[in-house]
Motif scaffolding. Structure first.
Motif, PDB file in Angstrom:
ATOM      1  N   PRO A 263       0.827  -1.208   0.000  1.00  0.00           N
ATOM      2  CA  PRO A 263       0.000   0.000   0.000  1.00  0.00           C
ATOM      3  C   PRO A 263       0.867   1.267   0.000  1.00  0.00           C
ATOM      4  O   PRO A 263       1.759   1.408   0.827  1.00  0.00           O
ATOM      5  CB  PRO A 263      -0.801  -0.084   1.298  1.00  0.00           C
ATOM      6  CG  PRO A 263      -0.588  -1.456   1.830  1.00  0.00           C
ATOM      7  CD  PRO A 263       0.632  -2.016   1.197  1.00  0.00           C
ATOM      8  N   VAL A 264       0.640   2.141  -0.956  1.00  0.00           N
ATOM      9  CA  VAL A 264       1.376   3.393  -1.068  1.00  0.00           C
ATOM     10  C   VAL A 264       0.357   4.515  -1.221  1.00  0.00           C
ATOM     11  O   VAL A 264      -0.522   4.438  -2.076  1.00  0.00           O
ATOM     12  CB  VAL A 264       2.331   3.385  -2.284  1.00  0.00           C
ATOM     13  CG1 VAL A 264       3.016   4.722  -2.455  1.00  0.00           C
ATOM     14  CG2 VAL A 264       3.358   2.267  -2.165  1.00  0.00           C
ATOM     15  N   ILE A 265       0.495   5.562  -0.389  1.00  0.00           N
ATOM     16  CA  ILE A 265      -0.450   6.677  -0.483  1.00  0.00           C
ATOM     17  C   ILE A 265       0.174   7.915  -1.114  1.00  0.00           C
ATOM     18  O   ILE A 265      -0.521   8.876  -1.420  1.00  0.00           O
ATOM     19  CB  ILE A 265      -1.035   7.039   0.900  1.00  0.00           C
ATOM     20  CG1 ILE A 265       0.078   7.483   1.854  1.00  0.00           C
ATOM     21  CG2 ILE A 265      -1.829   5.884   1.474  1.00  0.00           C
ATOM     22  CD1 ILE A 265      -0.429   8.112   3.137  1.00  0.00           C
ATOM     23  N   GLY A 266       1.490   7.905  -1.305  1.00  0.00           N
ATOM     24  CA  GLY A 266       2.159   9.057  -1.891  1.00  0.00           C
ATOM     25  C   GLY A 266       3.661   8.904  -1.831  1.00  0.00           C
ATOM     26  O   GLY A 266       4.176   7.793  -1.689  1.00  0.00           O
ATOM     27  N   VAL A 267       4.357  10.038  -1.951  1.00  0.00           N
ATOM     28  CA  VAL A 267       5.818  10.037  -1.909  1.00  0.00           C
ATOM     29  C   VAL A 267       6.302  11.030  -0.864  1.00  0.00           C
ATOM     30  O   VAL A 267       5.611  11.997  -0.531  1.00  0.00           O
ATOM     31  CB  VAL A 267       6.446  10.366  -3.280  1.00  0.00           C
ATOM     32  CG1 VAL A 267       6.146   9.277  -4.290  1.00  0.00           C
ATOM     33  CG2 VAL A 267       5.986  11.722  -3.783  1.00  0.00           C
ATOM     34  N   ARG A 268       7.505  10.781  -0.361  1.00  0.00           N
ATOM     35  CA  ARG A 268       8.140  11.658   0.622  1.00  0.00           C
ATOM     36  C   ARG A 268       9.416  12.207  -0.006  1.00  0.00           C
ATOM     37  O   ARG A 268      10.276  11.460  -0.472  1.00  0.00           O
ATOM     38  CB  ARG A 268       8.466  10.877   1.882  1.00  0.00           C
ATOM     39  CG  ARG A 268       8.993  11.736   3.011  1.00  0.00           C
ATOM     40  CD  ARG A 268       9.109  10.912   4.293  1.00  0.00           C
ATOM     41  NE  ARG A 268       9.227  11.784   5.449  1.00  0.00           N
ATOM     42  CZ  ARG A 268      10.214  11.691   6.334  1.00  0.00           C
ATOM     43  NH1 ARG A 268      11.151  10.769   6.211  1.00  0.00           N
ATOM     44  NH2 ARG A 268      10.246  12.528   7.367  1.00  0.00           N
ATOM     45  N   VAL A 269       9.524  13.523  -0.028  1.00  0.00           N
ATOM     46  CA  VAL A 269      10.669  14.197  -0.623  1.00  0.00           C
ATOM     47  C   VAL A 269      11.497  14.815   0.500  1.00  0.00           C
ATOM     48  O   VAL A 269      10.959  15.371   1.456  1.00  0.00           O
ATOM     49  CB  VAL A 269      10.208  15.292  -1.606  1.00  0.00           C
ATOM     50  CG1 VAL A 269      11.401  16.008  -2.219  1.00  0.00           C
ATOM     51  CG2 VAL A 269       9.332  14.697  -2.700  1.00  0.00           C
TER      52      VAL A 269
END
Length: 126
Positions: free
Chosen positions: A26-32
């Motif tokens: 499960p992935v809800i987005g990205v972290r930069v």
């Protein structure tokens, strides 16, 4: 209109959505974020997010959830994340107004913290 820490190009949003759809987890987005690295001093980091990290800044752009590490916020203000493809490579790139230089191989960059006074003045005249 609220100020976004960073934004995404259409190409970056499309590629992130592809990655999320193809993920086994499960992935809800990205972290930069940014880290100390390379001969120029800093490098961008990009990771999957399965659940938000307390304290991260959050940007929702073009249907993509982007989380920004707190220590990176001042270095990323005004940045546009893009996805570029060529015959030899494909990857995410960052058009960052706070970037003052980069190394010859492109693996690291020189960044300065954003000038909050200049941003406030630009918003006031817009």
């Amino acid at each position: 209109m609220a100020f976004k820490i960073m934004s995404l190009s259409d190409a970056a949003a499309a590629r992130i959505n592809e990655i999320i759809e193809d993920s086994d987890k499960p992935v809800i987005g990205v972290r930069v974020g940014v880290k100390n690295a390379g001969c120029a001093g800093m490098a961008y980091t990009l990771d999957y997010v399965s659940e938000p990290v307390a304290g991260d800044d959050h940007v929702s752009d073009k249907g993509v959830e982007v989380y920004v590490e707190p220590k990176a916020t001042m270095f990323l203000l005004g940045t546009v994340m893009d996805f570029e493809e060529s015959k030899m490579s494909a990857g995410f790139t960052f058009r960052n107004p706070n970037q003052t230089g980069e190394c010859g191989c492109g693996e690291s960059v020189q960044l300065k913290p954003a000038d909050l006074k200049a941003i406030a003045e630009a918003r006031a005249t817009a």
